[in-house]
Design a protein around this motif. Structure first.
Motif, PDB file in Angstrom:
ATOM      1  N   LYS A 178       0.804  -1.032   0.011  1.00 26.16           N
ATOM      2  CA  LYS A 178      -0.120  -0.075  -0.143  1.00 26.16           C
ATOM      3  C   LYS A 178       0.839   1.312   0.004  1.00 26.16           C
ATOM      4  O   LYS A 178       2.042   1.363   0.595  1.00 26.16           O
ATOM      5  N   THR A 179       0.247   2.329  -0.334  1.00 28.15           N
ATOM      6  CA  THR A 179       1.175   3.565  -0.540  1.00 28.15           C
ATOM      7  C   THR A 179       0.036   4.553   0.267  1.00 28.15           C
ATOM      8  O   THR A 179      -1.086   4.721  -0.129  1.00 28.15           O
ATOM      9  N   GLY A 180       0.308   5.243   1.233  1.00 22.45           N
ATOM     10  CA  GLY A 180      -0.525   6.384   1.859  1.00 22.45           C
ATOM     11  C   GLY A 180      -0.208   7.765   1.160  1.00 22.45           C
ATOM     12  O   GLY A 180      -0.627   8.701   1.805  1.00 22.45           O
ATOM     13  N   GLN A 181       0.697   7.744   0.332  1.00 21.74           N
ATOM     14  CA  GLN A 181       0.863   9.258  -0.573  1.00 21.74           C
ATOM     15  C   GLN A 181      -0.608   9.490  -1.174  1.00 21.74           C
ATOM     16  O   GLN A 181      -1.149   8.647  -1.699  1.00 21.74           O
ATOM     17  N   ARG A 182      -0.247  10.817  -1.325  1.00 21.21           N
ATOM     18  CA  ARG A 182      -1.627  11.363  -1.972  1.00 21.21           C
ATOM     19  C   ARG A 182      -1.409  12.050  -3.309  1.00 21.21           C
ATOM     20  O   ARG A 182      -2.157  12.423  -4.159  1.00 21.21           O
ATOM     21  N   THR A 183      -0.043  12.301  -3.447  1.00 17.18           N
ATOM     22  CA  THR A 183       0.420  12.850  -4.870  1.00 17.18           C
ATOM     23  C   THR A 183       0.789  11.801  -5.872  1.00 17.18           C
ATOM     24  O   THR A 183       1.513  10.764  -5.309  1.00 17.18           O
ATOM     25  N   LYS A 184       0.887  12.045  -7.145  1.00 15.61           N
ATOM     26  CA  LYS A 184       1.448  11.048  -7.935  1.00 15.61           C
ATOM     27  C   LYS A 184       2.932  11.019  -7.900  1.00 15.61           C
ATOM     28  O   LYS A 184       3.564   9.799  -7.903  1.00 15.61           O
ATOM     29  N   GLU A 185       3.547  11.888  -7.614  1.00 24.84           N
ATOM     30  CA  GLU A 185       4.988  12.015  -7.531  1.00 24.84           C
ATOM     31  C   GLU A 185       5.485  11.296  -6.409  1.00 24.84           C
ATOM     32  O   GLU A 185       6.357  10.282  -6.338  1.00 24.84           O
ATOM     33  N   LYS A 186       4.947  11.512  -5.377  1.00 24.71           N
ATOM     34  CA  LYS A 186       5.352  10.880  -4.025  1.00 24.71           C
ATOM     35  C   LYS A 186       4.867   9.207  -3.964  1.00 24.71           C
ATOM     36  O   LYS A 186       5.739   8.648  -3.379  1.00 24.71           O
ATOM     37  N   ALA A 187       3.736   9.121  -4.587  1.00 27.10           N
ATOM     38  CA  ALA A 187       3.325   7.805  -4.763  1.00 27.10           C
ATOM     39  C   ALA A 187       4.123   6.975  -5.508  1.00 27.10           C
ATOM     40  O   ALA A 187       4.433   5.568  -5.021  1.00 27.10           O
ATOM     41  N   LYS A 188       4.529   7.563  -6.345  1.00 30.56           N
ATOM     42  CA  LYS A 188       5.374   6.645  -7.304  1.00 30.56           C
ATOM     43  C   LYS A 188       6.603   6.276  -6.749  1.00 30.56           C
ATOM     44  O   LYS A 188       7.271   5.132  -6.910  1.00 30.56           O
ATOM     45  N   GLU A 189       7.220   7.451  -6.152  1.00 31.33           N
ATOM     46  CA  GLU A 189       8.546   7.032  -5.480  1.00 31.33           C
ATOM     47  C   GLU A 189       8.341   5.985  -4.347  1.00 31.33           C
ATOM     48  O   GLU A 189       9.056   5.204  -4.108  1.00 31.33           O
ATOM     49  N   LYS A 196      -6.646  15.276 -10.214  1.00 27.59           N
ATOM     50  CA  LYS A 196      -5.386  15.306 -11.049  1.00 27.59           C
ATOM     51  C   LYS A 196      -4.149  15.338 -10.177  1.00 27.59           C
ATOM     52  O   LYS A 196      -3.963  16.013  -9.381  1.00 27.59           O
ATOM     53  N   ASN A 197      -3.040  14.159 -11.009  1.00 30.28           N
ATOM     54  CA  ASN A 197      -2.031  14.387 -10.188  1.00 30.28           C
ATOM     55  C   ASN A 197      -1.748  13.694  -8.882  1.00 30.28           C
ATOM     56  O   ASN A 197      -0.969  13.978  -7.963  1.00 30.28           O
ATOM     57  N   GLY A 198      -3.007  13.068  -8.499  1.00 26.52           N
ATOM     58  CA  GLY A 198      -3.177  12.410  -7.159  1.00 26.52           C
ATOM     59  C   GLY A 198      -2.627  10.916  -7.300  1.00 26.52           C
ATOM     60  O   GLY A 198      -2.245  10.446  -8.335  1.00 26.52           O
ATOM     61  N   SER A 199      -2.457  10.197  -6.286  1.00 26.36           N
ATOM     62  CA  SER A 199      -1.978   8.862  -5.982  1.00 26.36           C
ATOM     63  C   SER A 199      -2.482   8.036  -7.166  1.00 26.36           C
ATOM     64  O   SER A 199      -1.939   6.887  -7.541  1.00 26.36           O
ATOM     65  N   LEU A 200      -3.925   8.048  -7.489  1.00 26.57           N
ATOM     66  CA  LEU A 200      -4.430   6.982  -8.345  1.00 26.57           C
ATOM     67  C   LEU A 200      -3.553   7.114  -9.801  1.00 26.57           C
ATOM     68  O   LEU A 200      -3.409   5.912 -10.333  1.00 26.57           O
ATOM     69  N   GLU A 201      -3.291   8.035 -10.176  1.00 25.10           N
ATOM     70  CA  GLU A 201      -2.638   8.400 -11.510  1.00 25.10           C
ATOM     71  C   GLU A 201      -1.393   7.490 -11.370  1.00 25.10           C
ATOM     72  O   GLU A 201      -0.799   6.920 -12.513  1.00 25.10           O
ATOM     73  N   ALA A 202      -0.480   7.668  -9.966  1.00 24.82           N
ATOM     74  CA  ALA A 202       0.781   6.995 -10.021  1.00 24.82           C
ATOM     75  C   ALA A 202       0.537   5.289 -10.138  1.00 24.82           C
ATOM     76  O   ALA A 202       1.361   4.594 -10.715  1.00 24.82           O
ATOM     77  N   ALA A 203      -0.571   4.949  -9.470  1.00 23.08           N
ATOM     78  CA  ALA A 203      -0.884   3.520  -9.537  1.00 23.08           C
ATOM     79  C   ALA A 203      -1.207   2.990 -10.901  1.00 23.08           C
ATOM     80  O   ALA A 203      -0.795   1.909 -11.363  1.00 23.08           O
TER      81      ALA A 203
END
Length: 292
Positions: A75-86, A120-127
């Motif tokens: 799981k990722t608890g991050q909320r932005t695309k950038e942080k979640a991808k990291e 937009k640019n939220g963690s779902l986009e990273a997933a």
């Protein structure tokens, strides 16, 4: 070990998930013993998170060896695309694997948190991007609290999540509003072939102020085998349920596995009698009343 399909991911997963929160604050030897115990008892469904302390690190040595034989979720608890991808890349590195079967947006228990993930640019986009890159298989969502089923129902309207993970136990389901919301979520999840997985099956109550805490759980868990048996029977009696996560303590894990292995030996009536008579049973999420 009883297995059920994990929704449209079409994997036969053990109904008890190895809840790796139990490994967050233990040494590697203790972790290895618990993981080996799980594997020896036919558990092939492992669930962890980036913010479970050292859990991903503790899983790594063994999980990387048996990667092709298990269903691995984080799981990722991050909320932005950038942080979640990291965080996704970090999780893979910590577990010494190239991919996971499921990446879940973590602790999305309110519409406010859902909005953060799906903007937009939220963690779902990273997933979604990680899935396109082959780093993850499915995409799921998790949440705590009484608003989780309502939030996850809304989530399924915004994106076809492969799994949801939320609280369920006898007490919470006795609350009319929670029951109604959970049933509505189950109905929609069944329609979409989304796997419903649950947590807090053996949660009893919040820890009392100043009480000794013999377990590494943030709530007081049940530890009597008969009551654990009834709790496990209750959640597994939901036919559309893919599985439930074990409590976050290595010492409780064998008792939970034992209950699962004997599932079917208790009747619904026997489980009801046990759970309805427990003193001090309440929600761990702040409801004011309890079953006495």
């Amino acid at each position: 070990m009883l297995k059920r399909k994990i929704g449209r991911l079409n994997y036969d997963g053990s109904v008890v998930m190895f809840g790796a929160a139990s490994l967050g604050n233990v040494g590697q030897d203790t972790a290895n013993k618990s993981i080996r115990y799980a594997l020896d008892h036919g558990i092939n469904h492992f669930d962890t998170a980036a913010d479970y302390g050292d859990a991903e690190v503790r899983l790594g040595p063994i999980i990387s060896e048996v990667r092709n034989d298990i269903f691995l979720a984080t799981k990722t608890g991050q909320r932005t695309k950038e942080k979640a991808k990291e965080e996704i890349y970090r999780s893979l590195e910590r577990m010494k694997v190239d991919s996971v079967d499921l990446l879940q947006l973590h602790a999305v228990g309110t519409i406010e948190e859902l909005d953060k993930c799906t903007r937009k640019n939220g963690s779902l986009e990273a997933a979604i991007e990680a899935k396109e890159e082959g780093l993850i298989g499915g995409i799921g969502i998790t949440g705590h609290g009484h608003q989780a089923p309502v939030t996850h129902l809304e989530a399924l309207k915004r994106y076809p999540f492969d799994t949801v993970l939320l609280p369920l136990n006898y007490y919470m389901y006795s609350l009319p509003e929670y029951k109604e919301a959970f049933d509505a979520l189950m109905e929609e999840a069944t329609r979409q072939e989304t796997a419903v997985r649950v947590i807090k099956a053996i949660a009893k109550a919040p820890w009392e102020e100043g009480a000794d805490r013999p377990y590494n759980t943030w709530y007081e868990p049940f530890d009597r085998q008969e009551i654990i048996d009834a709790c496990v029977h209750f959640v597994l009696s939901f036919p559309g349920l893919a599985g439930f996560a074990s409590a976050g303590d290595v010492d409780l894990f064998p008792k939970i596995v034992d209950s699962v292995e004997r599932y079917g030996s208790m009747t619904d009536e026997e489980a009801e009698k046990i759970l309805s008579s427990v003193s001090g049973y309440t929600t761990i999420f702040g409801a004011p009343t309890s079953i006495d």
